[in-house]
Design a protein around this motif. Structure first.
Motif, mmCIF file in Angstrom:
data_model
loop_
_atom_site.group_PDB
_atom_site.id
_atom_site.type_symbol
_atom_site.label_atom_id
_atom_site.label_comp_id
_atom_site.label_asym_id
_atom_site.label_seq_id
_atom_site.Cartn_x
_atom_site.Cartn_y
_atom_site.Cartn_z
ATOM 1 N N ASN A 82 0.827 -1.201 0.000
ATOM 2 C CA ASN A 82 0.000 0.000 0.000
ATOM 3 C C ASN A 82 0.871 1.264 0.000
ATOM 4 O OD1 ASN A 82 -1.615 2.234 1.116
ATOM 5 N ND2 ASN A 82 -3.200 0.651 1.203
ATOM 6 N N LYS A 83 0.593 2.168 -0.935
ATOM 7 C CA LYS A 83 1.395 3.384 -1.126
ATOM 8 C C LYS A 83 1.548 4.209 0.154
ATOM 9 C CE LYS A 83 2.372 3.399 -5.556
ATOM 10 N NZ LYS A 83 3.785 3.317 -5.929
ATOM 11 N N ARG A 84 0.493 4.252 0.961
ATOM 12 C CA ARG A 84 0.522 5.115 2.153
ATOM 13 C C ARG A 84 1.576 4.677 3.175
ATOM 14 N NH1 ARG A 84 -5.116 7.364 2.597
ATOM 15 N NH2 ARG A 84 -5.087 8.651 0.741
ATOM 16 N N ILE A 85 1.926 3.386 3.159
ATOM 17 C CA ILE A 85 2.873 2.896 4.164
ATOM 18 C C ILE A 85 3.980 2.037 3.558
ATOM 19 C CG2 ILE A 85 1.352 3.037 6.189
ATOM 20 C CD1 ILE A 85 0.668 0.060 5.736
ATOM 21 N N GLU A 86 4.150 2.139 2.257
ATOM 22 C CA GLU A 86 5.146 1.296 1.576
ATOM 23 C C GLU A 86 6.582 1.599 2.001
ATOM 24 O OE1 GLU A 86 4.833 2.173 -2.616
ATOM 25 O OE2 GLU A 86 5.699 4.168 -2.356
ATOM 26 N N HIS A 87 6.781 2.771 2.628
ATOM 27 C CA HIS A 87 8.124 3.205 3.039
ATOM 28 C C HIS A 87 8.509 2.712 4.439
ATOM 29 C CE1 HIS A 87 5.234 5.924 4.787
ATOM 30 N NE2 HIS A 87 6.155 6.338 5.644
ATOM 31 N N ILE A 88 7.594 1.992 5.093
ATOM 32 C CA ILE A 88 7.820 1.543 6.470
ATOM 33 C C ILE A 88 8.187 0.064 6.497
ATOM 34 C CG2 ILE A 88 6.787 1.241 8.752
ATOM 35 C CD1 ILE A 88 4.820 3.518 7.997
ATOM 36 N N ARG A 123 11.940 4.544 4.276
ATOM 37 C CA ARG A 123 12.209 5.782 4.994
ATOM 38 C C ARG A 123 12.070 5.624 6.502
ATOM 39 N NH1 ARG A 123 12.003 10.329 2.055
ATOM 40 N NH2 ARG A 123 13.193 11.082 3.833
ATOM 41 N N ARG A 124 11.530 4.510 6.929
ATOM 42 C CA ARG A 124 11.336 4.262 8.363
ATOM 43 C C ARG A 124 11.423 2.760 8.614
ATOM 44 N NH1 ARG A 124 7.943 5.704 13.101
ATOM 45 N NH2 ARG A 124 7.031 3.762 13.827
ATOM 46 N N GLU A 126 10.779 -0.062 11.719
ATOM 47 C CA GLU A 126 10.166 -0.152 13.043
ATOM 48 C C GLU A 126 10.166 -1.580 13.515
ATOM 49 O OE1 GLU A 126 6.199 1.499 12.493
ATOM 50 O OE2 GLU A 126 5.381 -0.455 11.943
ATOM 51 N N MET A 171 14.799 6.089 11.633
ATOM 52 C CA MET A 171 14.549 6.728 10.346
ATOM 53 C C MET A 171 15.667 6.374 9.361
ATOM 54 S SD MET A 171 11.672 8.143 10.944
ATOM 55 C CE MET A 171 11.256 7.112 12.350
ATOM 56 N N ILE A 172 15.319 6.314 8.084
ATOM 57 C CA ILE A 172 16.274 6.059 6.999
ATOM 58 C C ILE A 172 16.213 7.264 6.062
ATOM 59 C CG2 ILE A 172 16.817 4.564 5.014
ATOM 60 C CD1 ILE A 172 17.175 3.085 7.648
ATOM 61 N N GLN B 41 -9.323 -3.371 -0.333
ATOM 62 C CA GLN B 41 -8.765 -4.076 -1.487
ATOM 63 C C GLN B 41 -9.403 -5.453 -1.649
ATOM 64 O OE1 GLN B 41 -4.670 -3.681 -0.236
ATOM 65 N NE2 GLN B 41 -4.311 -1.989 -1.641
ATOM 66 N N ARG B 153 6.969 9.711 10.470
ATOM 67 C CA ARG B 153 6.852 9.170 9.110
ATOM 68 C C ARG B 153 5.953 7.944 9.047
ATOM 69 N NH1 ARG B 153 13.181 9.162 7.117
ATOM 70 N NH2 ARG B 153 13.631 11.349 7.559
ATOM 71 N N GLY B 154 4.925 7.932 9.880
ATOM 72 C CA GLY B 154 4.029 6.780 9.939
ATOM 73 C C GLY B 154 3.119 6.637 8.733
ATOM 74 N N LYS B 156 2.392 8.254 4.364
ATOM 75 C CA LYS B 156 2.830 9.071 3.235
ATOM 76 C C LYS B 156 1.572 9.552 2.527
ATOM 77 C CE LYS B 156 5.102 6.821 -0.050
ATOM 78 N NZ LYS B 156 6.218 6.200 -0.806
#
Lengths: 173, 173
Positions: A82-88, A123-124, A126, A171-172, B41, B153-154, B156
């Motif tokens: 999911n785009k909203r949390i793909e960076h975690i 970017r993160r 956890e 954080m990254i 989804q 950053r939880g 995006k």
């Protein structure tokens, strides 16, 4: 690492599925520190499929640590499509008790962080850890993770006791 | 609730699946406040199966709010089957914008909390909310939720901006 143990760390491939499940099962019997997301409920086929998917994914990584062709530890970063949390990236590390105290947890975590730093997407990072697991917490702190929350009643022991769980992140950039 | 709108709150059943998906889709187009776990989804069949499972589950609840047979809001508690975390309920609430400001969010949350208090199993409710969503945060605080963490950053946004997410919880005794 100790000079006496020769450990190879490499990315997992689908044919590691059975050995990974064996490891996870062994680890879950050795410790009461695991949280639910680290206990295994997959079949070999499902695990192999997961590994294949993970190999192709830009925001997932699964490493295995081998000693004489035996998998003795794994470390993973998993993330959502999911785009909203793909960076975690959610971190998980499991090492057989026989191989504790050799710096393997640190080495695996360093590899995960290094991989994340070389992606565009992450970017993160956890993780959650039982708050009584001081050994793990101090390893995570050493590698730059900070505590974001003590989650009250974040887990239940086998005897039914409700215990606190610590949420940590790094954080990254 | 306002006197002018007659709202029925009831537990969802499998044949609500299509209308629930329609609602979730409408809500996700109306707001940028949703987190990933609230975006939909599933197919209609998968949603119906999920509702059937939820009806049978001791630690899951899905409520719908109806106005003249149209579903205009949903509220849910979902929890894991895994023993270690089966007592933790994850809260989600979505209401169509046309029905904001009528106290419906509060009413739905009160129903969820009341249900949790009448189970044996639930001991912790938790939710995540974008930290910029002050309206929702103040509703949750009013109903006894406290902030456990601001997760850097939880999430995006659609434009790629990294924003903070608040982790809130409420114990159930």
């Amino acid at each position: 690492m100790s000079e006496e143990v020769d450990v190879i760390i490499r990315e997992a491939i689908p044919k590691d599925a059975e050995n990974i499940l064996t490891l996870l099962d062994a680890v879950s019997k050795e410790t009461s520190y695991l949280l639910a997301n680290e206990t295994n409920q997959l079949t070999i086929e499902e695990e192999a499929e997961y590994l294949l998917m993970s190999n192709d994914s830009p925001n997932s990584l699964l490493l295995v640590a081998e000693v004489e062709s035996k998998i003795i530890g794994i470390a993973s970063i998993t993330a959502s499509k999911n785009k909203r949390i793909e960076h975690i990236g959610d971190i998980g590390i499991s090492v057989l008790k026989d191989y504790w105290g050799l710096g393997l947890g640190t080495e695996l975590m360093e590899e995960l962080i290094d991989w994340a730093c070389h992606t565009e997407i992450m970017r993160r990072l956890e993780l959650t850890v039982q708050d009584r697991n001081e050994r793990a917490i101090s390893l995570y702190e050493k590698l730059g993770f900070i505590t974001e929350a003590i989650m009250s009643r974040g887990a239940k022991t086998d005897s039914g006791e409700l215990i606190d769980v610590r949420l940590m992140s790094r954080m990254i950039n």
